[in-house]
Design an enzyme around this catalytic site. Structure first.
Site, PDB file in Angstrom:
ATOM      1  N   CYS A   1       0.746  -1.202  -0.089  1.00  0.00           N
ATOM      2  CA  CYS A   1       0.101  -0.197  -0.094  1.00  0.00           C
ATOM      3  C   CYS A   1       0.991   1.174  -0.148  1.00  0.00           C
ATOM      4  O   CYS A   1       1.692   1.303   0.963  1.00  0.00           O
ATOM      5  CB  CYS A   1      -0.948  -0.109   1.261  1.00  0.00           C
ATOM      6  SG  CYS A   1      -1.833   1.516   1.460  1.00  0.00           S
TER       7      CYS A   1
ATOM      8  N   GLY B   1     -10.843  -4.634  -9.514  1.00  0.00           N
ATOM      9  CA  GLY B   1     -10.954  -3.796  -8.575  1.00  0.00           C
ATOM     10  C   GLY B   1     -11.552  -2.436  -8.930  1.00  0.00           C
ATOM     11  O   GLY B   1     -12.782  -2.198  -8.774  1.00  0.00           O
TER      12      GLY B   1
END
Lengths: 325, 258
Positions: A131, A266
């Protein structure tokens, strides 16, 4: 002709290759309002950590051509609340649930893996070391092959469930971190997380998102992700799960041809929550049209471009890429 | 909520505004709820746009929106032509309360700019329910006033304030609200620019329950992307709540930043 859509990712059998990507489908229950989650190959939960997190201050999102930059900062309800409140509601979903998780130290990663081990409805763990939006944890672990190995090995010891490692593309050579994760005991690699990116509003002379930098996703990164998936799939023996801007069936097929054993959808969910089912239908039709009885036969099936009538200089393949001699 | 392709039945333009009518499977909605709307325009802009519901006609399978062309996405929605299709996800979010105050007292609705359409829908629903409705609309000039016919059609008389005095009173919409508060309304509902919501919330504080509908940049509109969070008081703490899911309607008292 009936097409076998089932695929294997390591020891896990998915009823089809289409999954939902972490961070884009909440804790899956929200998606269940649009369609039956059991129709999917699987789904990856929003990244969880012990105790939860409030995430970053808004604004957290802005659009760029063909993509978007986000900086949510891994807001989540925490492993404990997830296990208590959400997991019981997901137990009767007949699909592969993958719990994405992270920590702020090797010890925290291992402790998170251990906590998630107890829940029977979790089929696999996806370790998030990629991330770009949190200072410690996340990408700090994903860019150094030594740390990738260390944190993978620590989590490997902490859980018996299949361990997937989600890689960042923000490295010089993604095959190095991929090999480090494989050597550390990963069962599969999720390729890729978002690309660090930035956008500035020129009229306001201000950064568009609070943390200045965020992670770029969507169709804009698809060609970059296809390449990363291909390079990684050539570099390791474990399966690769392809992620990065998949919005259509053709995108999903492209990732499988590049070497992905399964794919995750996504950002496309945001503008069309039904995208996964439309992708699945399109993949099946593609297989029928091209005579594939088994969707798994697409994996890594991309061929080199050939023009026999043309006397081109021959090429050599270096780490999965062709370059001119 | 569902996500489906709907057909543009009509798109009537007036300057930067367009009244967009979509036809298809319509799920009954409540005032304050919204849809994520996206035309089939390729990959940029990537996301749908959150647009408040102006009204619905279940018998005709139609739903209506008022779109203002501001940015890239809303300009494309403004330019839609009849027969084109739109990916429509909704109805989304919570809605304004439709009861809960003394039924003898009227309620005051305050709308400004693109905050007017959901208030027009609310005025219609409340009137149908037999509630007394006072509608206050603020705008820069007479030209910027919205949906006056639509509001009057519901039997509600719009009270108007314009910055330049070209229609109604000269001044801010909060001037109208201040006067109405003297008659102790049952509740105040507001949608519009943040400065307007803040002024409305301050006037109502400690006097009358006030509900505001917030605007936010949204990724998905249905609760998964966590882009649109705002700070909300909950059980003695201040936490992140999603404008798209726990909102867009919040009790003004619960928003410490307003």
């Amino acid at each position: 002709m009936a097409v076998n859509l089932a695929v294997k990712v390591g020891t896990l059998l998915l009823k089809n290759p289409v999954m939902l990507a972490s961070g884009c489908c909440g804790y899956a229950l929200e998606m269940g309002e649009f369609f039956d989650l059991s129709l999917l190959g699987g789904y990856c939960l929003k990244g969880l950590c012990a105790g939860g997190s409030e995430g970053n201050p808004p604004p957290r999102l802005c659009e760029t051509p063909g993509g978007l930059i986000n900086s949510i900062g891994l807001q989540n309800i925490g492993i404990e609340e997830f296990l208590r409140e959400k997991a019981p509601k997901l137990r009767r979903v007949n699909s592969v649930m993958v719990a994405n998780f992270y920590g702020h130290s090797v010890e925290e990663y291992a402790a998170a893996a251990e906590k998630l081990q107890a829940e029977p409805c979790i089929a696999a763990l996806e370790m998030n070391i990629s991330c770009p939006n949190v200072k410690t944890g996340g990408i700090a672990f994903g860019t150094d092959p030594k740390l990738v190995h260390e944190v993978t090995a620590a989590c490997r010891k902490a859980t018996r469930k299949p361990l997937w490692v989600k890689l960042t593309p923000n490295v010089t050579d993604i095959t190095e971190t991929a090999r480090a994760a494989e050597a550390g005991g990963a069962d599969a690699l999720s390729c890729i997380n978002t690309y660090p990116a930035m956008a500035i509003d020129v009229e306001k002379r201000a950064f568009k998102i609070n943390t200045r930098s965020g992670g770029l996703s969507g169709p804009a990164i698809k060609p970059l992700a296809v390449r990363a998936v291909h390079l990684v799939s050539k570099a390791v023996k474990i399966p690769v799960v392809g992620i990065g801007g998949i919005s259509t069936w053709a995108d999903a097929v492209e990732f499988m041809l590049a070497g992905a054993a399964a794919v995750q959808v996504g950002t496309a969910l945001f503008s069309n929550p039904n995208a996964p089912l439309e992708i699945l239908k399109g993949m099946e039709e593609y297989c029928i049209r091209h005579g594939f009885k088994d969707v798994a036969d697409l994996v890594g099936a991309a061929r080199d471009f050939e023009r026999p009538d043309c006397n081109l200089p021959s090429a050599v393949i270096v780490t999965g890429e062709k370059v001119r001699k | 909520m569902v996500s489906k392709r709907m057909r543009v039945a009509a798109n009537v333009k007036r300057g930067p505004y367009a009244t967009l009518t979509l036809q298809g499977e319509v799920i009954p909605s409540h005032p304050g709820q919204f849809y994520m709307l996206r035309g089939e325009w390729g990959i940029s802009p990537l996301l749908g746009r959150p647009i408040s519901i102006l009204g619905e006609d279940l018998a005709r399978s139609e739903i209506r929106f008022l779109v203002k062309a501001v940015g890239e996405g809303s300009r494309l929605l403004h330019a839609l032509k009849p027969g084109e299709t739109v990916q429509a996800t909704g109805p989304l979010g919570n809605h304004f309360p439709l009861s809960g105050w003394d039924p003898q007292s009227p309620v005051v609705l305050v709308g400004g700019g693109v905050g007017v359409p959901p208030m027009a829908y609310l005025a219609r629903r409340l009137s149908e329910n037999g509630a007394g409705v006072i509608f206050c609309q603020g705008a820069r000039t007479k030209e910027d006033l919205l949906l006056l016919d639509e509001i009057q059609e519901t039997g509600v008389t719009p009270h108007i304030a314009t910055d330049d005095g070209s229609a109604g009173e000269k001044g801010l919409v909060t001037g109208l609200l201040e006067r109405e508060l003297e008659y102790q309304p049952g509740a105040v509902f507001a949608c519009g620019p943040e400065a307007m919501l803040r002024a409305v919330a301050r006037l109502c504080r400690g006097k009358v329950p006030c509900y505001v509908s917030l605007e936010a940049a949204m990724g998905c509109g249905y609760g998964v992307c966590l882009s649109c969070v705002t700070r909300v008081k909950e059980a003695g703490k201040v936490v992140n709540q999603r404008v798209c899911k726990e909102g867009p309607v919040f009790e003004a008292e619960a928003l410490p930043w307003l």
